[in-house]
Each structure stands twice: as C-alpha cells, then as structure tokens.
Design a protein around this motif. Structure first.
Motif, PDB file in Angstrom:
ATOM      1  N   LEU A   1     -60.287  32.624 -87.821  1.00 25.18           N
ATOM      2  CA  LEU A   1     -59.371  31.942 -86.905  1.00 25.18           C
ATOM      3  C   LEU A   1     -58.754  30.712 -87.569  1.00 25.18           C
ATOM      4  O   LEU A   1     -57.544  30.449 -87.423  1.00 25.18           O
ATOM      5  N   ALA A   2     -59.559  29.966 -88.314  1.00 23.47           N
ATOM      6  CA  ALA A   2     -59.071  28.743 -88.958  1.00 23.47           C
ATOM      7  C   ALA A   2     -57.936  29.031 -89.940  1.00 23.47           C
ATOM      8  O   ALA A   2     -57.029  28.206 -90.108  1.00 23.47           O
ATOM      9  N   ALA A   3     -57.970  30.198 -90.593  1.00 25.13           N
ATOM     10  CA  ALA A   3     -56.893  30.540 -91.528  1.00 25.13           C
ATOM     11  C   ALA A   3     -55.561  30.671 -90.789  1.00 25.13           C
ATOM     12  O   ALA A   3     -54.520  30.219 -91.276  1.00 25.13           O
ATOM     13  N   TYR A   4     -55.589  31.287 -89.608  1.00 20.98           N
ATOM     14  CA  TYR A   4     -54.366  31.362 -88.812  1.00 20.98           C
ATOM     15  C   TYR A   4     -53.934  29.980 -88.337  1.00 20.98           C
ATOM     16  O   TYR A   4     -52.745  29.635 -88.357  1.00 20.98           O
ATOM     17  N   GLN A   5     -54.903  29.183 -87.908  1.00 20.35           N
ATOM     18  CA  GLN A   5     -54.569  27.845 -87.419  1.00 20.35           C
ATOM     19  C   GLN A   5     -53.962  26.991 -88.522  1.00 20.35           C
ATOM     20  O   GLN A   5     -53.029  26.221 -88.269  1.00 20.35           O
ATOM     21  N   ARG A   6     -54.459  27.135 -89.754  1.00 23.90           N
ATOM     22  CA  ARG A   6     -53.847  26.409 -90.879  1.00 23.90           C
ATOM     23  C   ARG A   6     -52.403  26.864 -91.093  1.00 23.90           C
ATOM     24  O   ARG A   6     -51.505  26.059 -91.358  1.00 23.90           O
ATOM     25  N   GLY A   7     -52.196  28.169 -90.981  1.00 29.14           N
ATOM     26  CA  GLY A   7     -50.852  28.702 -91.173  1.00 29.14           C
ATOM     27  C   GLY A   7     -49.855  28.181 -90.161  1.00 29.14           C
ATOM     28  O   GLY A   7     -48.664  28.057 -90.464  1.00 29.14           O
ATOM     29  N   PHE A   8     -50.335  27.854 -88.949  1.00 27.88           N
ATOM     30  CA  PHE A   8     -49.448  27.403 -87.874  1.00 27.88           C
ATOM     31  C   PHE A   8     -49.519  25.901 -87.628  1.00 27.88           C
ATOM     32  O   PHE A   8     -48.996  25.427 -86.614  1.00 27.88           O
ATOM     33  N   GLU A   9     -50.155  25.175 -88.532  1.00 30.61           N
ATOM     34  CA  GLU A   9     -50.319  23.740 -88.306  1.00 30.61           C
ATOM     35  C   GLU A   9     -48.957  23.075 -88.091  1.00 30.61           C
ATOM     36  O   GLU A   9     -48.007  23.287 -88.842  1.00 30.61           O
ATOM     37  N   GLY A  10     -48.870  22.284 -87.030  1.00 31.60           N
ATOM     38  CA  GLY A  10     -47.635  21.588 -86.714  1.00 31.60           C
ATOM     39  C   GLY A  10     -46.620  22.420 -85.960  1.00 31.60           C
ATOM     40  O   GLY A  10     -45.519  21.930 -85.672  1.00 31.60           O
ATOM     41  N   ARG A  11     -46.971  23.663 -85.623  1.00 36.81           N
ATOM     42  CA  ARG A  11     -46.045  24.557 -84.922  1.00 36.81           C
ATOM     43  C   ARG A  11     -46.506  24.763 -83.478  1.00 36.81           C
ATOM     44  O   ARG A  11     -47.682  24.611 -83.147  1.00 36.81           O
ATOM     45  N   ASP A  12     -45.571  25.163 -82.636  1.00 35.40           N
ATOM     46  CA  ASP A  12     -45.888  25.573 -81.272  1.00 35.40           C
ATOM     47  C   ASP A  12     -46.274  27.044 -81.337  1.00 35.40           C
ATOM     48  O   ASP A  12     -45.406  27.932 -81.353  1.00 35.40           O
ATOM     49  N   ALA A  13     -47.576  27.303 -81.439  1.00 34.32           N
ATOM     50  CA  ALA A  13     -48.039  28.674 -81.670  1.00 34.32           C
ATOM     51  C   ALA A  13     -49.299  28.955 -80.865  1.00 34.32           C
ATOM     52  O   ALA A  13     -50.100  28.058 -80.596  1.00 34.32           O
ATOM     53  N   LEU A  14     -49.463  30.207 -80.491  1.00 32.59           N
ATOM     54  CA  LEU A  14     -50.647  30.657 -79.755  1.00 32.59           C
ATOM     55  C   LEU A  14     -51.219  31.884 -80.448  1.00 32.59           C
ATOM     56  O   LEU A  14     -50.512  32.872 -80.660  1.00 32.59           O
ATOM     57  N   VAL A  15     -52.509  31.809 -80.812  1.00 33.45           N
ATOM     58  CA  VAL A  15     -53.224  32.946 -81.388  1.00 33.45           C
ATOM     59  C   VAL A  15     -53.936  33.662 -80.251  1.00 33.45           C
ATOM     60  O   VAL A  15     -54.830  33.108 -79.603  1.00 33.45           O
ATOM     61  N   CYS A  16     -53.521  34.905 -79.981  1.00 32.99           N
ATOM     62  CA  CYS A  16     -54.132  35.729 -78.940  1.00 32.99           C
ATOM     63  C   CYS A  16     -54.974  36.812 -79.612  1.00 32.99           C
ATOM     64  O   CYS A  16     -54.418  37.734 -80.225  1.00 32.99           O
TER      65      CYS A  16
ATOM     66  N   ALA B   1     -53.975  36.373 -97.470  1.00 33.41           N
ATOM     67  CA  ALA B   1     -54.677  35.519 -96.523  1.00 33.41           C
ATOM     68  C   ALA B   1     -53.744  35.187 -95.373  1.00 33.41           C
ATOM     69  O   ALA B   1     -52.516  35.114 -95.547  1.00 33.41           O
ATOM     70  N   ALA B   2     -54.317  34.978 -94.193  1.00 32.24           N
ATOM     71  CA  ALA B   2     -53.496  34.748 -93.004  1.00 32.24           C
ATOM     72  C   ALA B   2     -52.582  33.542 -93.180  1.00 32.24           C
ATOM     73  O   ALA B   2     -51.397  33.592 -92.826  1.00 32.24           O
ATOM     74  N   ASP B   3     -53.107  32.453 -93.737  1.00 33.32           N
ATOM     75  CA  ASP B   3     -52.273  31.257 -93.888  1.00 33.32           C
ATOM     76  C   ASP B   3     -51.169  31.483 -94.916  1.00 33.32           C
ATOM     77  O   ASP B   3     -50.029  31.019 -94.745  1.00 33.32           O
ATOM     78  N   ALA B   4     -51.476  32.222 -95.986  1.00 35.71           N
ATOM     79  CA  ALA B   4     -50.464  32.517 -97.000  1.00 35.71           C
ATOM     80  C   ALA B   4     -49.367  33.423 -96.441  1.00 35.71           C
ATOM     81  O   ALA B   4     -48.178  33.233 -96.712  1.00 35.71           O
ATOM     82  N   LEU B   5     -49.758  34.425 -95.648  1.00 32.76           N
ATOM     83  CA  LEU B   5     -48.772  35.318 -95.037  1.00 32.76           C
ATOM     84  C   LEU B   5     -47.827  34.529 -94.140  1.00 32.76           C
ATOM     85  O   LEU B   5     -46.595  34.688 -94.209  1.00 32.76           O
ATOM     86  N   TRP B   6     -48.397  33.659 -93.321  1.00 37.34           N
ATOM     87  CA  TRP B   6     -47.548  32.939 -92.386  1.00 37.34           C
ATOM     88  C   TRP B   6     -46.703  31.869 -93.069  1.00 37.34           C
ATOM     89  O   TRP B   6     -45.641  31.514 -92.570  1.00 37.34           O
ATOM     90  N   LYS B   7     -47.128  31.408 -94.205  1.00 38.14           N
ATOM     91  CA  LYS B   7     -46.264  30.502 -94.973  1.00 38.14           C
ATOM     92  C   LYS B   7     -44.975  31.225 -95.351  1.00 38.14           C
ATOM     93  O   LYS B   7     -43.864  30.657 -95.257  1.00 38.14           O
ATOM     94  N   GLN B   8     -45.098  32.495 -95.774  1.00 34.16           N
ATOM     95  CA  GLN B   8     -43.907  33.282 -96.118  1.00 34.16           C
ATOM     96  C   GLN B   8     -43.044  33.557 -94.891  1.00 34.16           C
ATOM     97  O   GLN B   8     -41.814  33.413 -94.926  1.00 34.16           O
TER      98      GLN B   8
END
Length: 430
Positions: free
Chosen positions: A52-67, A262-269
């Motif tokens: 979960l933390a990997a996704y949260q890092r990827g969305f840091e500072g964004r208006d995002a919801l992990v469901c 990694a989830a954070d790397a994917l969401w960076k792209q």
C-alpha cells in the motif's frame, strides 16, 4: 523480521529462513502448522502495508484514493488491515459490500464494479451510501436509474470504458479488449455518457477503465491512459463534467521471475502523462488487488505420499485445487519450497498434486524437491485469488487463515468443519 540466516525469498521480503525453518516475519511456519493444521494460509501484515505504501508514495501530494479490489482476498482480517490504513474498496457484489461494511469501511470510499449488478444489490448499495457505481453497460444505466428514482435517490456513476488495449496477460484475466465482456466500447462512450446525463436518477461523476490483471509492463497502462484522456476531453466538451478518473488496477507481482514495475515507479510515468495532458489536478482513483496481497501469502501443505511412476514422480499433498485454484484455472505458477531445509536424501523431480479426484488437481509441475511423507511445503505467492476462490469440491473443508504481524500470529479464519458445510442443506424426504 529478526535476522534471517538466508536471504528473503524472491518477491516475498517478509518470508525467509531462520536456521533450517521458514518464517513469515518472525513466526515459524512449522509452528503454525502444528497449531492450526494444514492446508493453512499465512499472511504477512507488513508486506500488505508496504505494498500500500508504494501506491501512496506514487500519489503523494495528489488527490487520490486507493480502493483495494477485494475480490483478490476478501477475508475479514485482510479487509480490516486495509480499512484501518484508510483504503477505500472496490466491490463486485452485495456480499462483498456486506463484508467491507462489517470491518468499518467508509461507505463513501466504496466503488461498486461488475457487469451483472442486480436490482437488490443496487438498492443495498444506495442504502449504504456508497461513493460510486462503475456502470458496465448501457442497459445497466437504465436499470440503475429506475432503482434510484424508486428509492428517491440519485446514484453517482462512472462508466467503465473498454479501450481495446491488449494487457499482454493470460486471456482469462484480460478485461480491456473488445472481445471481453467488461465495460462499454470506446466508440460508444460519448453516446452512453450523454444518455446517463439525461437520466434523473443518475449523477455522472467519473470515468473508469480496467484492462486486466497480472500486468507486468507499463506500456498497456500508458496506451489505455491516452485513450481514456481522449474520451475525457470529448465528454467534457459535450458539457458533461467528470469529477474523477478511475484507472482500475491489474498490476502484476513476481510469481516466477516476473518483473512488473513498482507501483510508485509506474505511477510516476502515468502522472507525467496526465500532467502533460492538463489533468494533473483531477481526482484519481485506482483499484489494485493482487499487488496489495499476492506476495503477502503462503499456503503451508503437508506431503501425504510420494509416488514414483514411469513418466512422472508425484508428490501428493493435502492442499488441492479447491484451496489453490489458480494452477487448474490458468495453468498458473507458484513457487514451492520446503518449510524445513533439513535434507533427507536425493532431490527428485515431482509433479506436486492434491487429493481431489481430477487430473487438473495440480499445484506445480516438474519441481525438484527433497521430500518424504510428513514434510511441509510452502506454496508461495498465495495471497491473491486462492482463498477468495476456494471451494468445498469433494466435500473438502476450507483452510484456516492466520495473519502475522512481527512475532504475533492471529487466527483470522477457523478451519471449516463438516458441520459448517452441512448446516444449510436439507436431505428432503422420500
């Protein structure tokens, strides 16, 4: 985890050997098997929180919801971990809704997906006050509208778009191609949105896309993203505002040397593309499942017999296709390792099979193992789509489940009994 005597197992950093014995975090799998019997599912809480933390890092500072997409593993003990961590939930049935509400999930963070919602499920979800329905057909829009009007409510809706993007995964878990049953075709999307916006019982709030599962490359996500953002521009140009963009889930895990981003790397792209298209301030929703629990889980099983044959040697264990359905359903791979590293002779190549009366009841093909009757094996990467798809085939009781946190192990599902299985059955009369 206390200091292991060998490196953690691939993909499962909270599973390692301490001396001869395999542990999840700081708890011995052999000790858990003695206490709770086998087959037994054991989960690492820390692995789930790290995922979960990997996704949260990827969305840091964004208006995002992990469901969390709870179809991957819907055990209450797992759901409670994610609910306490602030997750929302992606559900696909009224039963799943009842489960997440039972662990204290916030209704406004619940997304209801699925191609076949019943009127009863729609009423149940409206009464609970869920955040959004992901609608998957034009006829469903009309039915949901009727139900909402009858209940005196407006249902918040997002339409799931099928972008016809190949996720490069097993065909049974591909969901974004035009031949799949999911979503509304890309070229029908604008028509569907105009229709939804005209219905008095619906409030259009978003757009949804989910292309498949066990995706190990970034390129399918990037392709789908571009198609979805094209639609967002067209829909909003037609005067229909979209509050959020939902990109689904599907990120793969390491089963057998797989190398998903990694989830954070994917969401960076992905976020770089979103920002470049001018949608960086939009609310984002994602629905990961397997990548949140898959490598958190281990299934411990006992070797019942070894059986030499002319063409194959068989290692017969007490876990079966009703416990671990993925190999039978998808020809899926799970690593299988001994719980104890104490050697007893020469290793041989075995097919690891269960006791169910089907040739499809296999757990692993051609595995080099040094085993004998009574030994314990650990089937790895068993946190997703195992217990959630388990059955009572051959009148087998479903396994117990344990959640490990550090040096503490908590039973989160008792082993089923035959009385449990028979409780709701009636023999009838002559």
């Amino acid at each position: 985890m206390s200091n292991p005597t060998s490196p953690p197992l691939p993909g499962q950093p909270h599973v390692a050997r301490h001396g001869d014995l395999l542990q999840v975090e700081q708890v011995s799998l052999e000790a858990l098997a003695r206490e709770h019997g086998t087959p037994l599912f054991v989960y690492s809480k820390q692995w789930m929180l790290d995922a979960l933390a990997a996704y949260q890092r990827g969305f840091e500072g964004r208006d995002a919801l992990v469901c969390y997409a709870m179809k991957a593993n819907s055990s209450l003990g797992i759901l409670r971990v994610f609910a306490k961590a602030g997750c929302g939930f992606d559900i696909v049935s009224g039963g799943e809704l009842a489960r997440v509400l039972a662990v204290g999930a916030e209704p406004s963070k619940i997304i209801f997906s699925g191609v076949g919602k019943t009127r009863g499920e729609m009423r149940q979800a409206l009464a609970a006050g869920i955040g959004c329905f992901n609608v998957e057909s034009e006829e469903e829009l009309d039915v949901l509208n009727e139900v909402a009007v009858a209940e005196g409510q407006r249902a918040k809706v997002s339409i799931r778009i099928n972008p016809n993007v190949d996720p490069k995964t097993h065909p049974y878990i591909s969901t974004g191609l035009k031949g799949n049953k999911f979503g509304i075709a890309h070229d029908r999307a604008l028509h569907a949105y105009r229709h939804a916006a005209s219905l008095p019982g619906l409030q259009v709030v978003g757009i949804d896309c989910h292309i498949g599962s066990q995706i190990t490359e970034a390129s399918p996500y990037l392709d789908a993203l571009e198609r979805v953002l094209d639609l967002v521009e067209a829909i909003e140009a037609a005067g229909i505002a979209l509050h959020h963009i939902d990109f689904g889930g599907g990120l793969g895990i390491d089963y057998n040397g797989d190398t998903p981003p990694a989830a954070d790397a994917l969401w960076k792209q992905l976020l770089a593309r979103i920002d470049a298209r001018g949608f960086g301030g939009r609310k984002l929703i994602i629905e990961p499942g397997r990548s949140m629990v898959g490598n958190a889980g281990v299934c411990v099983t006992e070797v019942l017999y070894t059986k030499p044959g002319e063409d194959k040697n068989f290692c017969i264990v007490d876990a079966a296709m009703n416990d671990l359905p993925r190999p039978a359903m998808y020809q899926a791979f799970h690593r299988i390792v001994p719980v104890s590293a104490r050697g007893q002779g020469e290793a041989q190549t075995y097919d690891v099979v269960g006791p169910v009366c089907e040739s499809g009841d296999w757990i692993g093909r051609d595995r080099l193992l040094n085993v004998r009757s009574g030994d314990l094996l650990a089937v790895l990467s068993a946190g997703a789509y195992c217990m959630s798809m388990a059955s009572n085939y051959n009148t087998r009781n479903r396994a117990a489940e344990v959640l490990v946190s550090g040096d503490r192990a908590t039973l989160i599902r008792r082993r089923e009994t035959f009385e449990d299985q028979l409780r709701n059955e009636l023999a009838g009369s002559d």
